[in-house]
Design a protein around this motif. Structure first.
Motif, mmCIF file in Angstrom:
data_model
loop_
_atom_site.group_PDB
_atom_site.id
_atom_site.type_symbol
_atom_site.label_atom_id
_atom_site.label_comp_id
_atom_site.label_asym_id
_atom_site.label_seq_id
_atom_site.Cartn_x
_atom_site.Cartn_y
_atom_site.Cartn_z
ATOM 1 N N VAL A 311 0.877 -1.175 0.000
ATOM 2 C CA VAL A 311 0.000 0.000 0.000
ATOM 3 C C VAL A 311 0.913 1.222 0.000
ATOM 4 C CG1 VAL A 311 -1.824 1.252 1.194
ATOM 5 C CG2 VAL A 311 -1.785 -1.266 1.252
ATOM 6 N N VAL A 312 1.080 1.818 -1.157
ATOM 7 C CA VAL A 312 2.014 2.932 -1.319
ATOM 8 C C VAL A 312 1.422 4.233 -0.782
ATOM 9 C CG1 VAL A 312 3.314 4.285 -3.032
ATOM 10 C CG2 VAL A 312 3.160 1.809 -3.255
ATOM 11 N N GLU A 313 0.090 4.359 -0.830
ATOM 12 C CA GLU A 313 -0.574 5.537 -0.271
ATOM 13 C C GLU A 313 -1.907 5.152 0.349
ATOM 14 O OE1 GLU A 313 -1.147 8.844 -2.908
ATOM 15 O OE2 GLU A 313 0.822 8.643 -3.831
ATOM 16 N N ASN A 314 -2.160 5.715 1.531
ATOM 17 C CA ASN A 314 -3.467 5.642 2.167
ATOM 18 C C ASN A 314 -3.526 6.740 3.216
ATOM 19 O OD1 ASN A 314 -4.881 4.148 4.910
ATOM 20 N ND2 ASN A 314 -6.099 4.325 3.058
ATOM 21 N N GLY A 315 -4.642 7.452 3.269
ATOM 22 C CA GLY A 315 -4.773 8.521 4.249
ATOM 23 C C GLY A 315 -6.170 9.118 4.206
ATOM 24 N N ASP A 350 -0.398 -11.525 0.537
ATOM 25 C CA ASP A 350 0.995 -11.174 0.811
ATOM 26 C C ASP A 350 1.197 -9.660 0.730
ATOM 27 O OD1 ASP A 350 3.697 -11.238 1.250
ATOM 28 O OD2 ASP A 350 4.219 -12.034 -0.729
ATOM 29 N N VAL A 351 0.890 -8.972 1.829
ATOM 30 C CA VAL A 351 1.080 -7.521 1.917
ATOM 31 C C VAL A 351 2.416 -7.266 2.606
ATOM 32 C CG1 VAL A 351 0.010 -5.332 2.529
ATOM 33 C CG2 VAL A 351 -1.412 -7.378 2.316
ATOM 34 N N ILE A 352 3.307 -6.532 1.952
ATOM 35 C CA ILE A 352 4.654 -6.360 2.499
ATOM 36 C C ILE A 352 4.906 -4.957 3.042
ATOM 37 C CG2 ILE A 352 5.623 -8.146 1.011
ATOM 38 C CD1 ILE A 352 6.808 -5.847 -0.724
ATOM 39 N N GLY A 353 3.995 -3.998 2.797
ATOM 40 C CA GLY A 353 4.273 -2.657 3.275
ATOM 41 C C GLY A 353 3.063 -1.750 3.239
ATOM 42 N N TYR A 354 3.178 -0.645 3.981
ATOM 43 C CA TYR A 354 2.112 0.346 4.080
ATOM 44 C C TYR A 354 2.740 1.718 4.303
ATOM 45 C CZ TYR A 354 -1.692 3.102 6.189
ATOM 46 O OH TYR A 354 -2.606 4.083 6.487
ATOM 47 N N ASN A 355 2.430 2.669 3.427
ATOM 48 C CA ASN A 355 2.854 4.059 3.601
ATOM 49 C C ASN A 355 1.654 4.924 3.950
ATOM 50 O OD1 ASN A 355 5.401 3.330 2.703
ATOM 51 N ND2 ASN A 355 5.149 4.244 0.674
ATOM 52 N N TYR A 356 1.810 5.727 4.979
ATOM 53 C CA TYR A 356 0.768 6.708 5.260
ATOM 54 C C TYR A 356 0.990 7.944 4.394
ATOM 55 C CZ TYR A 356 -2.783 9.330 7.669
ATOM 56 O OH TYR A 356 -3.928 10.035 7.938
ATOM 57 N N TRP A 357 -0.064 8.400 3.743
ATOM 58 C CA TRP A 357 -0.044 9.676 3.008
ATOM 59 C C TRP A 357 -0.746 10.712 3.877
ATOM 60 C CZ3 TRP A 357 2.226 11.436 -1.375
ATOM 61 C CH2 TRP A 357 1.886 12.744 -1.747
ATOM 62 N N SER A 358 -0.021 11.678 4.360
ATOM 63 C CA SER A 358 1.374 11.978 4.086
ATOM 64 C C SER A 358 2.024 12.420 5.390
ATOM 65 C CB SER A 358 1.490 13.070 3.038
ATOM 66 O OG SER A 358 0.698 14.203 3.440
#
Length: 441
Positions: A311-315, A350-358
């Protein structure tokens, strides 16, 4: 981010149809248990001191998406040390940012060494903070001289883009970088049309060129930076239309992805049609639908069963930083989405990552009114551009330390009634709720 009017207007119409009928060492492949918590930002949205570019010209001309003057954004260009320090204090492992082509090559063939030194220091500080850089090569911005040669309607842009990409890749190889080639290609194209950088009939050619640069950049990265992870992040739009959007880009690069990058912000369901507010740019009026992230992950896990997901962006946007009328907080939003990611992991996705935007509020492509930041910044009224922590700062820190929400947690926002995030599939085959949780390690 974010979904511009032209995109959300199409989503509304289509939805109606659906309802009717590390370390500085070289990167190694990421193991499933090495969950990558991160934060994200982008160049033009946060840096300030804008060089000549397509977006600077849109802002100066006051095109249809522009509501606020750009000014100096949140001045990441001079305050990046603070933002990186704040990210380190959260405990995240990934810091996403962009290396802006327009800043590095302000005139054709002229490379600004001062600006490269700035990015050198960003990368160095990220690494010294114990985080991995996630570098975006193209976050919707290109130099003014590229505008003058026709932008993405010119074949010259492909070779010029790749020259810039090679410069950046060669400079930051062997530093554990996770590479994002092109940010949200479908929204990129729609923005160019909406702002007058492209005619609608030219869209297929821009898509084709974006596919070309991604495919060639993927090979170039693996040649110059063996072991690096490479992807592009897809903006997931609800209502069962994503398969149609994937045809324009993702389906053409599926053999050139090391993971599937996904961005999820808004859902749709029989009891939540609030995404219609996006058509008018009032994103803060959209009712969050956290369970939708589960169906996004499931959709791509089924589509690309051999690829991990990130998940490259979520916010969540608020209206100028004001509390939501329904009382739903940024902390609630964060915990609820992490819950559904843990549910996805428990179901074998298989979820390997999560970035909070922003990491901070920023210029949301024409407006400072939608506030997405973990740290809020009053860009239009505070000359000091002070970073003020929201409630979600402590929440994100605790989630990372605990590897997610605890067993027994139930989301503040309950599952939607007949989710339509993945069309009828997410309605007819809902995730069992409540269900098992897998810690994000």
């Amino acid at each position: 981010m974010r979904r511009r009017r032209v995109v959300l207007g199409s989503v509304v119409s289509l939805l109606a149809g659906v309802l009717a009928g590390l370390s500085p060492a070289a990167a190694e492949p990421v193991a499933a248990e090495e969950f990558l918590w991160g934060v994200a930002t982008s160049g033009y949205q946060s840096e300030g001191s804008p060089p000549d570019s397509n977006w600077h010209r849109y802002e100066q001309a006051g095109t249809s998406s522009i509501k606020d003057p750009y000014r100096d954004a949140v001045d990441f260009r001079h305050r990046y040390a603070e933002d990186i320090s704040n990210a380190k204090a959260l405990g995240v492992r990934v810091f996403r940012f962009g290396v802006e082509w327009a800043r590095v090559e302000p005139r054709e063939g002229v490379v600004d060494q001062t600006e490269l030194a700035y990015y050198d220091d960003v990368v160095d500080r990220v690494l010294r903070a114990g985080m991995r850089p996630m570098i975006t090569l193209d976050h919707w911005v290109y130099p003014g001289w590229v505008v003058d040669q026709g932008g993405w309607d010119s074949d010259e842009t492909v070779e010029d883009w790749l020259t810039h990409a090679r410069r950046v890749i060669e400079r930051y190889r062997d530093k554990g970088v996770i590479w994002i080639t092109v940010n949200e290609p479908t929204i990129y194209v729609q923005n160019e049309i909406g702002n007058g950088g492209l005619e609608a009939w030219q869209a297929p050619w821009m898509y084709s060129r974006l596919v070309t640069v991604h495919r060639r950049a993927y090979d170039l990265i693996h040649q110059l930076d063996p072991g690096a992870l490479v992807s592009s992040n897809a903006a997931y739009l609800p209502g069962g239309i994503q398969a149609g959007l994937d045809v324009t880009f993702v389906d053409h690069v599926k053999d050139k992805l090391d993971f599937v990058g996904v961005d999820y912000y808004y859902g749709a369901s029989l009891d939540n049609l609030s995404a219609v507010h996006g058509a008018g740019g009032e994103f803060w009026k959209i009712e969050p639908q956290p369970d939708g992230i589960y169906y996004v992950l499931r959709y791509y896990a089924r589509k690309f069963p051999d690829l991990p997901l990130y998940v490259v962006e979520n916010g969540m946007p608020t209206d100028n930083g004001q509390p939501r009328p329904d009382g739903y907080t940024r902390s609630d939003h964060l915990r609820d989405h992490v819950y559904w990611i843990q549910r996805a992991k428990a179901d074998g996705i298989d979820v390997i990552g999560y970035n909070y935007w922003s990491i901070t509020d920023n210029y949301e492509w024409g407006s400072y009114r939608p506030r997405f930041g973990l740290y809020t910044v009053d860009a239009l009224t505070d000359p000091s551009l002070t970073r003020r922590p929201t409630d979600a700062v402590a929440t994100y820190r605790s989630l990372i330390a605990a590897h997610g929400v605890p067993a027994g947690y139930l989301p503040v926002q309950p599952p939607a009634v007949c989710s339509l995030v993945d069309g009828l599939n997410s309605c007819l085959s809902p995730a069992p709720y409540p269900g098992p949780l897998t810690p994000l390690r």
